[in-house]
Design an enzyme around this catalytic site. Structure first.
Site, PDB file in Angstrom:
ATOM      1  N   LYS A 286       5.031 -53.003 -23.049  1.00 40.59           N
ATOM      2  CA  LYS A 286       3.604 -52.716 -22.826  1.00 40.59           C
ATOM      3  C   LYS A 286       2.751 -53.886 -23.330  1.00 40.59           C
ATOM      4  CE  LYS A 286       3.627 -48.367 -21.200  1.00 40.59           C
ATOM      5  NZ  LYS A 286       2.843 -47.746 -20.140  1.00 40.59           N
TER       6      LYS A 286
ATOM      7  N   ASN B 230       0.125 -46.519 -11.868  1.00 44.13           N
ATOM      8  CA  ASN B 230       0.743 -46.663 -13.179  1.00 44.13           C
ATOM      9  C   ASN B 230      -0.337 -47.055 -14.162  1.00 44.13           C
ATOM     10  OD1 ASN B 230       2.218 -48.050 -15.434  1.00 44.13           O
ATOM     11  ND2 ASN B 230       3.943 -47.375 -14.188  1.00 44.13           N
TER      12      ASN B 230
ATOM     13  N   ASN C  51       8.598 -41.895 -13.836  1.00 39.73           N
ATOM     14  CA  ASN C  51       9.327 -43.163 -13.967  1.00 39.73           C
ATOM     15  C   ASN C  51      10.604 -42.912 -14.761  1.00 39.73           C
ATOM     16  OD1 ASN C  51       7.111 -44.654 -12.845  1.00 39.73           O
ATOM     17  ND2 ASN C  51       6.076 -44.448 -14.800  1.00 39.73           N
TER      18      ASN C  51
ATOM     19  N   TYR D  50       8.996 -54.295 -17.028  1.00 38.01           N
ATOM     20  CA  TYR D  50       8.348 -52.991 -17.173  1.00 38.01           C
ATOM     21  C   TYR D  50       9.154 -52.005 -16.334  1.00 38.01           C
ATOM     22  CZ  TYR D  50       4.154 -50.005 -17.484  1.00 38.01           C
ATOM     23  OH  TYR D  50       3.279 -48.982 -17.727  1.00 38.01           O
TER      24      TYR D  50
ATOM     25  N   GLU E 281       2.477 -44.662 -27.489  1.00 38.91           N
ATOM     26  CA  GLU E 281       3.244 -44.675 -26.240  1.00 38.91           C
ATOM     27  C   GLU E 281       4.459 -43.751 -26.343  1.00 38.91           C
ATOM     28  OE1 GLU E 281       2.210 -46.457 -23.532  1.00 38.91           O
ATOM     29  OE2 GLU E 281       3.761 -45.373 -22.449  1.00 38.91           O
TER      30      GLU E 281
HETATM   31  N1  LIG Z   1       2.770 -43.308 -13.504  1.00 42.75           N
HETATM   32  C1  LIG Z   1       2.402 -43.415 -14.757  1.00 42.75           C
HETATM   33  O1  LIG Z   1       1.562 -44.223 -15.118  1.00 42.75           O
HETATM   34  C2  LIG Z   1       2.998 -42.510 -15.773  1.00 42.75           C
HETATM   35  C3  LIG Z   1       4.080 -41.742 -15.481  1.00 42.75           C
HETATM   36  N2  LIG Z   1       4.609 -40.924 -16.435  1.00 42.75           N
HETATM   37  C4  LIG Z   1       5.824 -40.215 -16.094  1.00 42.75           C
HETATM   38  O2  LIG Z   1       5.612 -38.839 -16.121  1.00 42.75           O
HETATM   39  C5  LIG Z   1       6.780 -38.187 -16.579  1.00 42.75           C
HETATM   40  C6  LIG Z   1       6.395 -37.252 -17.696  1.00 42.75           C
HETATM   41  O3  LIG Z   1       5.914 -37.975 -18.795  1.00 42.75           O
HETATM   42  P1  LIG Z   1       5.181 -37.228 -19.987  1.00 42.75           P
HETATM   43  O4  LIG Z   1       4.070 -36.409 -19.490  1.00 42.75           O
HETATM   44  O5  LIG Z   1       4.907 -38.262 -20.997  1.00 42.75           O
HETATM   45  O6  LIG Z   1       6.355 -36.250 -20.483  1.00 42.75           O
HETATM   46  P2  LIG Z   1       6.246 -34.808 -21.102  1.00 42.75           P
HETATM   47  O7  LIG Z   1       7.587 -34.501 -21.659  1.00 42.75           O
HETATM   48  O8  LIG Z   1       5.074 -34.707 -21.988  1.00 42.75           O
HETATM   49  O9  LIG Z   1       5.980 -33.846 -19.839  1.00 42.75           O
HETATM   50  C7  LIG Z   1       6.950 -33.496 -18.929  1.00 42.75           C
HETATM   51  C8  LIG Z   1       6.609 -32.124 -18.380  1.00 42.75           C
HETATM   52  O10 LIG Z   1       7.487 -31.870 -17.317  1.00 42.75           O
HETATM   53  C9  LIG Z   1       8.000 -30.560 -17.425  1.00 42.75           C
HETATM   54  N3  LIG Z   1       9.319 -30.522 -16.814  1.00 42.75           N
HETATM   55  C10 LIG Z   1      10.465 -31.074 -17.264  1.00 42.75           C
HETATM   56  N4  LIG Z   1      11.481 -30.784 -16.430  1.00 42.75           N
HETATM   57  C11 LIG Z   1      10.945 -30.042 -15.425  1.00 42.75           C
HETATM   58  C12 LIG Z   1      11.478 -29.441 -14.277  1.00 42.75           C
HETATM   59  N5  LIG Z   1      12.763 -29.525 -13.994  1.00 42.75           N
HETATM   60  N6  LIG Z   1      10.640 -28.741 -13.492  1.00 42.75           N
HETATM   61  C13 LIG Z   1       9.333 -28.631 -13.770  1.00 42.75           C
HETATM   62  N7  LIG Z   1       8.770 -29.184 -14.856  1.00 42.75           N
HETATM   63  C14 LIG Z   1       9.562 -29.889 -15.667  1.00 42.75           C
HETATM   64  C15 LIG Z   1       8.027 -30.244 -18.888  1.00 42.75           C
HETATM   65  O11 LIG Z   1       7.926 -28.854 -19.092  1.00 42.75           O
HETATM   66  C16 LIG Z   1       6.782 -30.997 -19.384  1.00 42.75           C
HETATM   67  O12 LIG Z   1       5.655 -30.161 -19.318  1.00 42.75           O
HETATM   68  C17 LIG Z   1       7.759 -39.286 -16.980  1.00 42.75           C
HETATM   69  O13 LIG Z   1       8.726 -39.481 -15.985  1.00 42.75           O
HETATM   70  C18 LIG Z   1       6.903 -40.504 -17.114  1.00 42.75           C
HETATM   71  O14 LIG Z   1       7.603 -41.675 -16.764  1.00 42.75           O
HETATM   72  C19 LIG Z   1       4.056 -40.807 -17.674  1.00 42.75           C
HETATM   73  C20 LIG Z   1       2.979 -41.567 -18.015  1.00 42.75           C
HETATM   74  C21 LIG Z   1       2.404 -42.507 -17.108  1.00 42.75           C
HETATM   75  C1  LIG Z   2       4.134 -45.657 -17.332  1.00 41.08           C
HETATM   76  C2  LIG Z   2       4.380 -44.860 -18.507  1.00 41.08           C
HETATM   77  O1  LIG Z   2       3.673 -44.976 -19.489  1.00 41.08           O
HETATM   78  C3  LIG Z   2       5.456 -43.903 -18.502  1.00 41.08           C
HETATM   79  O2  LIG Z   2       6.123 -43.728 -17.486  1.00 41.08           O
HETATM   80  O3  LIG Z   2       5.669 -43.269 -19.552  1.00 41.08           O
HETATM   81 MG   LIG Z   3       4.548 -44.007 -21.188  1.00 41.54          MG
END
Ligand SMILES: NC(=O)C1=CN([C@@H]2O[C@H](COP(=O)(O)OP(=O)(O)OC[C@H]3O[C@@H](n4cnc5c(N)ncnc54)[C@H](O)[C@@H]3O)[C@@H](O)[C@H]2O)C=CC1
Ligand SMILES: CC(=O)C(=O)O
Ligand SMILES: [Mg+2]
Length: 571
Positions: free
Chosen positions: A182, A472, A428, A109, A253
């Site tokens: 996943k 996560n 991530n 993962y 996802e």
């Molecule tokens: N810890 C966890 O369980 C999870 C973590 N994530 C992480 O969150 C991050 C975003 O994922 P999503 O929301 O699915 O992506 P997304 O693309 O939907 O959202 C990303 C957001 O960040 C903004 N962004 C991009 N570059 C930027 C910058 N330089 N400055 C400010 N804002 C910026 C974009 O405008 C967008 O609104 C990824 O790295 C993902 O791995 C996502 C889902 C679960």
């Molecule tokens: C953990 C997860 O779903 C992500 O980073 O997109």
């Molecule tokens: Mg994800």
């Protein structure tokens, strides 16, 4: 012609009835058990002489493959070794994984899976999952049938269109690995039967120029299809899988921001589906926030929250926290609750007249009067530092994909105005984390309350060991899937997501300084079972359970597949 083997996959490990004989038994990972076949089984299955005569128990096999695993120097090497093991012997793979979950989760993962996805086409050796091309919609139904599962055989379908893989963006066909990863977590953490799941990638092209220009790229070699053709393809997928596999939960996802909310809103009241990045993430982060807020002694409603990177995950978190404020806090109106949040994207703070905002982001935009009179670093842009200086937030969430965005200057400024800053760099894989826990604790003199998306080692500061919670969605989605399967829920409701968050929050104990804000990944099976019971119970209360829940604990535990060799019958 029947299948090579038959297995009752509905409860426990079931009995394995094997039709094939000879080498075919050994080349199927679900029937093969290598040197753990007994003498009688070897004779009945006609595999005598096809392996050394020695017999090994599953426990000893697990020790042997663990040594082989440990001899790999690189994380990607470990990933490929585990993949190869799964292709040889699925029970042994899951037994090894279950015995060393905390150690191996970062391999199957995040973060290692990110590298495996990026290198999918160049390291490819054998297929797993279903690949559906937008250029061949007529083949969709047959492709799903070719996977070989019947109408009642599927609990879960994990599907991605690969546009927003973790924080590494558009990965085209390689996204199949996140669906596989996943689903492996579903099995290892919640005992979802490994043969009752289907990983799917929707190949709609890619805008990743590196992939398009590589001779080795295995996906459709054209740019990403958008608009009506994309929507029709999604609609065809949803109707085909619900018809073929009416009991399956559809898990979305890493779909791109522009489509993730639209798809969820379009289908969540029609079929059994959820989006993990929006809803699973929100539930785990709410649980961690509730624990952190308790440590601060300040009510959730009285916090000021900056969401840096307010896309799918960020806005999902904000929505669930807002609902929590309205349900349990003293925020009486939605406006009051919304006023606690400051969403920031790549363009800076979201403002009401910003035409780049997606529909789902618009309600969160701030009015021009909210920022009137602010002193800004640049007159045409309201960046993170401006918001920190003017809002003096108490909570800072990072879902931006921008590694290192929470700089020392920003964190020190935040810490100047709040006794216990809550800072969650959730992006991530590890390289995208907005800050490391060690830096956050150093810059705040041990005051920060931290949770991250990828795993980090504990941090020793001033005689206190800070164990870093991994916030996560892996702490939520396996239990959610198990709960849905246990009561055959027909929908995933907002109430079921909130129940999952509350169940997880109930497992946290932060009385000791430096204690983690969430249970550890080593406790994933217990966490998943607890979440599953809460989800199934709420589904029943809300009238979406199709199977009576007379004994929630029993019904959930009964469905948890165990990685053991089932009894064999040669037929
Ligand atoms: N810890 C966890 O369980 C999870 C973590 N994530 C992480 O969150 C991050 C975003 O994922 P999503 O929301 O699915 O992506 P997304 O693309 O939907 O959202 C990303 C957001 O960040 C903004 N962004 C991009 N570059 C930027 C910058 N330089 N400055 C400010 N804002 C910026 C974009 O405008 C967008 O609104 C990824 O790295 C993902 O791995 C996502 C889902 C679960
Ligand atoms: C953990 C997860 O779903 C992500 O980073 O997109
Ligand atoms: Mg994800």
């Amino acid at each position: 012609m029947g299948r090579e083997y038959d297995q009752d996959t509905t409860i426990g490990a079931g009995k394995l009835r094997i039709r094939t004989r000879g080498r075919a038994v050994l080349s199927n990972p679900m029937t093969n058990r290598g040197t753990a076949f007994t003498a009688a089984e070897r004779e009945a299955l006609e595999i005598d002489g096809l392996m050394p005569t020695g017999y090994t128990t599953l426990e000893n096999q697990t020790r042997r493959v663990y040594e082989q695993y440990r001899s790999n120097k690189s994380m990607l090497g470990k990933f490929l070794t585990l993949n190869a093991l799964r292709d040889r012997n699925e029970v042994l793979f899951y037994r090894l994984l279950s015995d060393h979950l905390q150690e191996m989760l970062p391999v199957i993962y995040t973060p290692t899976i990110g590298e495996a996805i990026e290198r999918f086409s160049s390291t490819y050796n054998r297929p797993r999952g279903v690949f559906l091309s937008i250029d061949r919609p007529d083949k969709m139904e047959q492709s799903l049938r070719n996977y070989g599962l019947g109408a009642d055989d599927v609990d879960l379908i994990c599907v991605t269109d690969s546009e927003g893989i973790l924080g590494i963006g558009d990965q085209g066909i390689g996204g199949i690995q996140i669906a596989i990863g996943k689903l492996s977590v579903y099995t290892a953490a919640a005992g979802i039967h490994p043969r009752r799941v289907i990983p799917v990638v929707l190949d709609v092209g890619t805008d990743n120029l590196g992939l398009l220009s590589s001779d080795l790229y295995l996906g459709e070699p054209h740019s990403r299809v958008r608009g009506e053709r994309y929507d029709d393809f999604i609609a065809q997928f949803v109707s085909t899988v619900t018809e073929l596999f009416p009991q399956a939960l559809i898990h979305w996802e890493d779909v791109g921001t522009a489509n993730a909310y639209r798809i969820l809103d379009r289908y969540k009241d029609e079929v059994c589906t959820f989006n993990d990045d929006i809803q699973g993430t929100a539930a785990v982060v709410l649980a961690a926030l509730l624990a952190a807020v308790e440590v601060t002694g300040v009510d959730l409603d009285d916090h000021r929250i900056v969401v840096f990177g307010a896309g799918s995950a960020g806005m999902g978190i904000a929505s669930l926290v807002r609902d929590q404020m309205l349900r349990t806090g003293h925020s009486e109106t939605e406006e009051e609750a919304y006023s606690r949040f400051w969403p920031i994207g790549i363009q800076g703070l979201y403002l009401e007249d910003d035409h780049r905002l997606h529909e789902f982001q618009k309600p969160w935009a701030r009015s021009r009067t909210d920022v009137a009179g602010w002193e800004l670093e640049r007159p045409d842009h309201i960046g993170l530092m401006d918001v920190i200086r003017n809002v003096r937030p108490t909570i800072l969430i990072g879902t931006s994909t921008k590694g290192g965005a929470f700089t020392r200057e920003i964190v020190e400024e935040m810490a100047r105005h709040t006794a216990r800053p809550i800072i969650f760099p959730l992006s991530n894989p590890t390289s995208r984390a907005e800050a490391t826990p060690a830096d956050l604790l150093e810059w705040t003199d041990g005051k920060a309350l931290v949770a991250t998306g990828s795993p980090f080692d504990p941090v020793d500061h001033d005689g206190v060991r800070h164990v870093i919670a991994q916030s996560n969605n892996a702490l939520i989605f396996p239990g959610l899937g198990l709960g849905v399967a246990a009561c055959r829920a027909s929908r995933v409701t907002d109430g079921m997501i909130a129940a999952a968050a509350q169940a997880l929050a109930g497992m946290v104990n932060t009385w000791r300084p430096g204690a983690p804000l969430l249970p550890g990944m080593g406790d994933l099976r217990l966490v998943s079972a607890t979440v599953a019971i809460a989800v199934a119970t709420r589904a029943t209360e809300e009238g979406v359970a199709q199977r009576p829940l007379t004994d929630p604990v029993g019904q959930v535990f009964e469905r948890m597949w165990q990685p053991r060799y089932p009894e064999i019958e040669a037929i």
